[in-house]
Design a protein around this motif. Structure first.
Motif, short mmCIF file in Angstrom:
data_model
loop_
_atom_site.label_atom_id
_atom_site.label_comp_id
_atom_site.label_asym_id
_atom_site.label_seq_id
_atom_site.Cartn_x
_atom_site.Cartn_y
_atom_site.Cartn_z
N UNK B 360 1.39 5.12 21.65
CA UNK B 360 2.32 4.20 21.00
C UNK B 360 1.66 3.22 20.01
N UNK B 361 0.53 2.62 20.42
CA UNK B 361 -0.07 1.58 19.58
C UNK B 361 -0.51 2.11 18.20
N UNK B 362 -1.35 3.15 18.14
CA UNK B 362 -1.75 3.64 16.81
C UNK B 362 -0.56 4.25 16.05
N UNK B 363 0.40 4.80 16.80
CA UNK B 363 1.58 5.38 16.15
C UNK B 363 2.38 4.30 15.44
N UNK B 364 2.62 3.20 16.16
CA UNK B 364 3.40 2.09 15.57
C UNK B 364 2.66 1.48 14.38
N UNK B 365 1.33 1.37 14.55
CA UNK B 365 0.50 0.81 13.48
C UNK B 365 0.62 1.67 12.22
N UNK B 366 0.56 2.99 12.41
CA UNK B 366 0.67 3.91 11.27
C UNK B 366 2.05 3.81 10.63
N UNK B 367 3.08 3.76 11.51
CA UNK B 367 4.46 3.68 11.00
C UNK B 367 4.65 2.40 10.19
N UNK B 368 4.13 1.29 10.73
CA UNK B 368 4.29 0.00 10.05
C UNK B 368 3.58 0.01 8.70
N UNK B 369 2.40 0.62 8.70
CA UNK B 369 1.62 0.68 7.47
C UNK B 369 2.34 1.52 6.40
N UNK B 370 2.98 2.58 6.87
CA UNK B 370 3.70 3.46 5.94
C UNK B 370 4.88 2.74 5.26
N UNK B 371 5.31 1.64 5.87
CA UNK B 371 6.42 0.88 5.25
C UNK B 371 5.93 0.04 4.06
N UNK B 372 4.62 -0.10 3.96
CA UNK B 372 4.06 -0.90 2.87
C UNK B 372 4.49 -0.30 1.52
N UNK B 373 4.97 -1.17 0.62
CA UNK B 373 5.52 -0.68 -0.65
C UNK B 373 4.48 0.02 -1.53
N UNK B 374 3.19 -0.29 -1.27
CA UNK B 374 2.15 0.35 -2.09
C UNK B 374 2.10 1.86 -1.91
N UNK B 375 2.61 2.33 -0.78
CA UNK B 375 2.65 3.78 -0.57
C UNK B 375 3.63 4.47 -1.52
N UNK B 376 4.57 3.67 -2.06
CA UNK B 376 5.59 4.27 -2.94
C UNK B 376 5.02 4.56 -4.34
N UNK B 377 3.91 3.93 -4.63
CA UNK B 377 3.36 4.13 -5.98
C UNK B 377 2.83 5.56 -6.14
N UNK B 378 2.97 6.05 -7.35
CA UNK B 378 2.56 7.42 -7.67
C UNK B 378 1.06 7.61 -7.39
N UNK B 379 0.31 6.51 -7.68
CA UNK B 379 -1.15 6.54 -7.48
C UNK B 379 -1.54 6.89 -6.05
N UNK B 380 -0.69 6.41 -5.10
CA UNK B 380 -1.03 6.57 -3.68
C UNK B 380 -0.31 7.73 -3.00
N UNK B 381 0.25 8.61 -3.79
CA UNK B 381 1.04 9.71 -3.24
C UNK B 381 0.20 10.56 -2.26
N UNK B 382 -1.02 10.83 -2.70
CA UNK B 382 -1.91 11.66 -1.89
C UNK B 382 -2.25 10.96 -0.55
N UNK B 383 -2.43 9.61 -0.66
CA UNK B 383 -2.73 8.83 0.54
C UNK B 383 -1.55 8.84 1.50
#
Lengths: 64, 810
Positions: B360-383
């Motif tokens: 649960x802990x690393x899963x939630x951490x990953x999920x929360x991080x994925x909500x970061x708007x920087x992931x939406x940028x085209x530059x970070x698509x691969x990430x």
């Protein structure tokens, strides 16, 4: 021989009610949690883990 | 401690009619041929005390063997029961078993809290030993011995607590390992070093470093505490810079996750392996699955029956009439019988919950991080793709945990769930590269450089403080629990050692009593440890001057049985605190004559303060013990079995007579007709024997089962042939021939309404018959008129003293 042998319950009562307090270097909070769970007949691995986790959270927040 | 005053068994196992044992707290030796049903006494007592009969438990006989308790020849309305009166009166109770709407029910007459507490405490006592129970402990595995002894001593709870403490110690240790605080702290320190050029070990050092970095920008004032950093940053921040710094923070966070997750994944993989094994142990055993399905049904049944809406007395499943509370009780008993399997499924469910927590802990951490708007940028698509792969990886584990053990599905092997190694390294490399690019893009911008270094270092420093605190708290708890656990183990082992030492001494003493001057010496119960755990107990002894184990490798059956008896009797001495009696049911069956004699001597000499109910089918041993206990206040009885009466006590006539007189005095008709009939049969048999009354030939024991009517008729014929008018004209034999049906009705035909007056008259006739054939002189040693004392000159039959005599033609 029956007078000298302790039953399982006697061993547990003695340990949690008396011995626990006298063990050196035992965190008081943890000892309190253990005694409380034992006296309420709720000493299970899950309950103990949860209680310790809550305790850590509270202590971490206190410091903040 | 209490003893038994009386036991009355009726309609249980082989016993059909009343089987009374008037003990008055005394020991009793009971003889009964094989098949006489004497074990019914032990079975009834076992059912009374433990609510189950261990040797009857099988798949065919449900509910702890209870379904075999009620005598199969009882009519539907008849009740099977065992009534015990104790020397402690408040424990007197009667336990009944009866048919209620075609289903077996039972109840207990004593519902007092005192009796309930007595019965609860008695449940842990060793009261009954049968031949079949003798050897299992001796030849059990080391682990079984430990489990059995733990149960007997009540150490089960202690062992359970030890396991709990150890589990939590291990959990905390594992958490410390998984969280890998040092690695996390080191990552953060890495950020500080990267930005400040050195590590920071105090607030003051941090403040000094910030002031030094700020110097080229010539700030209006210097900061003195950490709290002032945000204020000074405001002075130098520029909106475009802030966005870049936000991006740097983002890449640092993702990079930290990618660095910390491998340890977590390793822990998850280990736990999943353990869970998978437990899961497969249950899932691959069809019997376990069937039982679990039944448990689900039974548990659901209880919920349905407990619902206030269910008020009708019928089974909600088959709709047959059934008492609701009885049905509830039955379901609870059946669920209790699944205890062992439930413990197994409980362990599985705990393992599942613990693994879920781990994921649960690393899963939630990953999920929360994925909500970061920087992931939406085209530059970070691969990430983003890689971060989502990580999230899916956790979810794949969670999906496996959702599979019910009852489903006919296999869990995926750890290999199938493995994460592509390039995911995490790819994330870290990507972040590092992007971070470098951002720095390079602002190489000549001092204001940005200072701003960025302070923000990133401040964030890392704050994270370090949080991690250090978390580590400190977890380490302290772990150290405490480890100390508590080690002290607990010391106490447990000390107590067990003390127990085993005392127990060994007593077992050895009892064994040596039964086997003096032999080659087995110094019998000891030895604890065995494996991996810091108490793994079992072995029985060790000195055999021909060598220390050896286990006993069944070296000892004969007789010797093994002696060891079994010694173990049982030692347990009796050690743990029985409520009951001062014990039942020994045919325990010497495989003993040779020497051991039989020594065992009898042992009971006589070492257990004289106990009330012993000793059952045997060995006639020679019975005679030996009967002779040994003569004058020692033991009672002696024999039990027999007949088709008509089931198992019954073959009591001396005086005892039956006394009971009849007491019941007549109290106008108690229950069992009275039966007792009078038995008494009349005894009297008639003795008269017929003494006057050589001829009856039809019958084989063996059936010859003993002569009915009163047959004996009376033949006695009358004999008198008519050999006697004179003095006897011929006596009306009592004729009266008895017409009233004899009263005894029969009273014992077998419940439709006949017996009146105490009828029974009194019947009894008076029997006493008259007795006075006709028995001398009333106290000094007469052979009271029954007999042909053995025939007066050849006077041609008279006489009693031993000659006071009672009649003319008799040979």
């Amino acid at each position: 021989m029956d007078e000298k042998i302790k039953s399982g319950k006697e061993i547990l009562d003695e340990f949690f009610n008396f011995t626990l307090k006298e063990i050196p270097n035992v965190d008081e909070g943890v000892a309190r949690v253990l005694l409380n769970l034992y006296q309420n007949n709720k000493l299970t691995a899950r309950n103990l883990s949860n209680a310790l986790s809550e305790m850590r959270e509270e202590q971490a927040n206190d410091k903040d | 401690m209490t003893k038994i005053k009386s036991i009355n068994i009726r309609g249980l196992r082989g016993v059909k009619e009343n089987l009374p044992l008037e003990l008055d707290g005394k020991s009793i030796l009971i003889y009964g041929d094989s098949g006489s049903g004497k074990s019914s006494i032990a079975d009834a007592l076992e059912w009374f005390y433990y609510d189950r009969v261990e040797h009857l438990v099988s798949e065919e006989i449900g509910r702890g063997g209870i379904e075999a308790m009620r005598n199969i020849l009882l009519d539907g309305s008849e009740v099977g029961s065992i009534k015990i009166q104790y020397t402690t009166k408040e424990f007197d109770s009667e336990k009944n078993i009866y048919l209620k709407k075609d289903s077996l029910s039972h109840d207990c007459s004593n519902e007092s809290p005192e009796f309930s507490a007595f019965l609860g405490a008695s449940a842990n006592e060793n009261l009954i030993l049968r031949y079949r129970d003798l050897v299992p402990f001796i030849i059990a595995t080391k682990k079984q011995k430990l489990d059995e002894l733990s149960k007997v001593i009540g150490f089960g709870q202690v062992t359970g607590t030890r396991t709990i403490l150890k589990t939590v110690v291990n959990d905390l240790k594992r958490e410390l390992k998984i969280k890998d605080f040092d690695n996390q702290i080191s990552n953060q320190q890495g950020h500080i070093i990267e930005n400040f050029g050195h590590n920071i070990i105090s607030d003051k050092q941090f403040v000094d470093t910030v002031n030094r970095l700020m110097e080229p920008l010539k700030p209006a004032k210097k900061i003195t505490i950490l709290g002032e950093i945000d204020g000074i940053l405001k002075l130098i921040e520029q909106p475009p810079d802030s966005k870049i710094i936000e991006l740097q923070v983002f890449y640092n966070k993702v990079s930290d996750l990618a660095s910390n997750v491998p340890n977590r994944l390793e822990g998850i993989r280990e736990s999943y392996n353990g869970y998978l094994k437990q899961f497969q142990d249950i899932a691959s055993d069809i019997e376990k699955i069937k039982k679990l399905i039944m448990e689900n049904l039974l548990t659901a049944g209880i919920k349905v029956l407990q619902s206030p809406a269910m008020v009708e007395d019928k089974c909600p499943l088959c709709l047959q009439p059934k008492n609701r509370s009885e049905l509830l009780k039955e379901l609870e008993i059946r669920i209790m019988e699944l205890d062992k399997l439930r413990a197994e499924t409980l362990r599985l469910s705990e393992a599942k919950e613990s693994l879920q927590g781990e994921i649960d802990e690393p899963h939630q951490l990953t999920k929360a991080l994925l909500l970061d708007e920087h992931f939406q940028s085209e530059d970070n698509k691969q990430l983003k793709v890689k971060a989502e792969q990580l999230k899916t990886h956790f979810e794949n584990y969670l999906a496996e945990l959702e599979i019910d053990v009852l489903e006919a599905r296999k869990l995926k092997a750890p290999k199938e769930l493995a994460l592509d190694k390039t995911v995490l390294s790819g994330m870290a490399d990507f972040c590092r590269q992007k971070g470098d690019e951002l720095k390079t893009s602002k190489t000549d911008d001092l204001r940005f450089e200072v701003h960025s270094k302070i923000v990133l270092s401040k964030q890392a420093y704050s994270e370090i403080k949080k991690l250090e605190r978390e580590k400190e708290l977890l380490t302290r708890q772990h150290a405490t629990l480890e100390t508590v656990y080690s002290q607990f183990v010391k106490r447990q082992e000390g107590a067990l050692k003390a127990f085993l030492t005392r127990f060994s001494t007593d077992i050895n003493g009892l064994y040596q009593f039964m086997n003096p001057n032999e080659n087995v010496k110094d019998i000891k119960l030895i604890p065995i440890e494996k991996d810091d755990e108490l793994a079992g107990i072995t029985i060790q002894f000195e055999f021909l001057k060598n220390e050896v184990a286990p006993p069944h490798k070296y000892l004969s059956e007789s010797h093994l049985n002696c060891l079994g008896i010694a173990f049982f009797l030692t347990s009796v001495i050690a743990f029985n605190k409520e009951n001062k009696f014990l039942v020994l049911d045919d325990v010497i069956s495989s003993f040779d004559s020497m051991h039989r004699k020594r065992f009898a001597d042992l009971l006589n000499e070492e257990f004289s303060d106990y009330q012993i109910i000793l059952l045997t089918h060995e006639k020679n041993w019975f005679d030996y013990v009967a002779n040994m206990v003569k004058g020692k206040d033991w009672k002696i009885a024999a039990v027999k079995w007949s088709e008509e009466r089931g198992t019954y006590v073959d009591e001396p006539p005086e005892t039956i007579k006394q009971r009849i007189e007491t019941n007549i005095k109290a106008s108690n008709v229950e069992g009275l007709g039966n007792n009078i009939r038995i008494y009349l049969e005894r009297v008639l048999k003795e008269i017929a024997f003494n006057l050589k009354v001829k009856v039809d030939f019958l084989y063996n024991d059936t010859n003993e089962d002569r009915m009163s009517y047959e004996l009376l008729s033949d006695l009358k014929s004999k008198i008519n042939k050999h006697g004179t008018d003095e006897l011929k004209k006596e009306p009592v034999i004729g009266r008895l021939l017409t009233s004899i049906f009263i005894g029969s009705k009273g014992s077998h035909d419940s439709s006949f309404d017996l009146k105490i007056g009828d029974l009194k008259a019947f009894w008076e006739d029997i006493k008259e018959l007795e006075s006709l054939f028995y001398c009333d002189s106290a000094s007469c040693k052979d009271k029954c008129v007999s042909l053995r004392h025939y007066d050849d000159i006077g041609k008279r039959i006489r009693c031993g003293c000659g006071n009672k005599a009649y003319d008799w033609k040979r």
